[in-house]
Design an enzyme around this catalytic site. Structure first.
Site, short mmCIF file in Angstrom:
data_model
loop_
_atom_site.label_atom_id
_atom_site.label_comp_id
_atom_site.label_asym_id
_atom_site.label_seq_id
_atom_site.Cartn_x
_atom_site.Cartn_y
_atom_site.Cartn_z
N GLY A 45 5.39 2.39 -9.48
CA GLY A 45 6.27 3.05 -8.52
C GLY A 45 6.21 2.31 -7.20
O GLY A 45 5.20 1.68 -6.88
N GLN A 50 7.12 1.32 1.62
CA GLN A 50 6.16 0.28 1.26
C GLN A 50 6.74 -1.12 1.38
O GLN A 50 6.00 -2.10 1.28
CB GLN A 50 5.66 0.51 -0.17
N CYS A 93 -2.65 2.37 -5.03
CA CYS A 93 -1.42 2.18 -4.27
C CYS A 93 -1.24 0.70 -3.97
O CYS A 93 -2.20 0.03 -3.58
CB CYS A 93 -1.51 2.99 -2.97
N LEU A 94 -0.02 0.21 -4.13
CA LEU A 94 0.25 -1.20 -3.85
C LEU A 94 0.05 -1.53 -2.38
O LEU A 94 -0.15 -2.69 -2.03
CB LEU A 94 1.68 -1.56 -4.28
N HIS A 135 3.49 11.09 -5.97
CA HIS A 135 2.87 10.04 -5.16
C HIS A 135 3.93 9.34 -4.30
O HIS A 135 3.72 9.13 -3.10
CB HIS A 135 2.19 9.03 -6.11
N GLU A 136 5.07 9.01 -4.92
CA GLU A 136 6.11 8.28 -4.18
C GLU A 136 6.81 9.19 -3.16
O GLU A 136 7.18 8.75 -2.07
CB GLU A 136 7.13 7.66 -5.14
N HIS A 139 4.84 9.23 -0.11
CA HIS A 139 5.10 8.04 0.72
C HIS A 139 6.27 8.29 1.67
O HIS A 139 6.21 7.93 2.84
CB HIS A 139 5.44 6.84 -0.16
#
Length: 195
Positions: A45, A50, A93-94, A135-136, A139
């Site tokens: 994701g 991000q 997380c990226l 999660h997204e 963000h």
């Protein structure tokens, strides 16, 4: 514009994203680039924040497999209508590469959003798809998974978080990353164009 995944504590990660009011060719190109970056970084994701964009938009593919495009999803202006059940699972997380922690999420959620074609999405998600959506969506509200890990675990991440903070600060000092004011000005301009 070439997009790249930004790392904690970049200010855009804490920015509350604004709803998108229009979709055009440029936004579609951004979405394609986001999907490419997600696979390049072996994610499942990726939210607009991000990649330093202030829009309520994220892409997912719970398989993480670029050869499974049928599992790709694009969610514009996503909303979690309700949730049920809870389960703890490990998340990463990226924007915080190498960090993982236990996070409690709803196991089933009803979501509403739009796809790139403007079609309304209204469905139930469960399991990993539900976790990724939550999660997204976090963000887009400026919330990171580290905000949801238990305090006892967050303490164990402190040194690594400090390393991210020192690295970011040195990049700003050297000019490799814009100042907080420049970032805020750019975000305001992007919002003016599309939200």
């Amino acid at each position: 514009m070439a997009l790249k995944v930004i790392h904690y504590p970049h200010p855009t990660l804490r920015h509350v994203s604004r709803p998108l009011m229009r979709v055009d060719a440029e936004l579609r190109a951004m979405v394609d680039e986001m999907l490419e970056l997600m696979y390049e970084h072996e994610g499942i994701g990726l939210a607009a924040n991000q990649v330093d964009l202030p829009y309520r938009l994220f892409v997912t593919n719970p398989t993480g497999d670029p050869d499974s495009p049928e599992s790709e999803r694009v969610f514009l202006n996503p909303v979690i209508v309700r949730g049920a059940g809870t389960a703890e699972g490990s998340e990463g997380c990226l924007s915080l590469p190498g960090l993982y922690g236990p996070v409690v999420r709803k196991t089933s959620i009803r979501v509403q959003a739009y796809d790139l074609a403007g079609n309304e999405i209204d469905e139930e998600l469960t399991g990993l798809a539900a976790r990724v959506f939550q999660h997204e969506t976090d963000h887009l509200d400026g919330t990171l998974f580290i905000d949801r890990v238990p305090p006892s675990h967050k303490a164990s991440l402190r040194d690594e978080l400090e390393e991210f903070e020192i690295d970011f600060s040195s990049k700003q000092e050297s000019g490799d990353v814009p100042s907080d004011k420049s970032i805020a000005d750019r975000i305001a301009e992007l919002e003016r164009l599309r939200t």
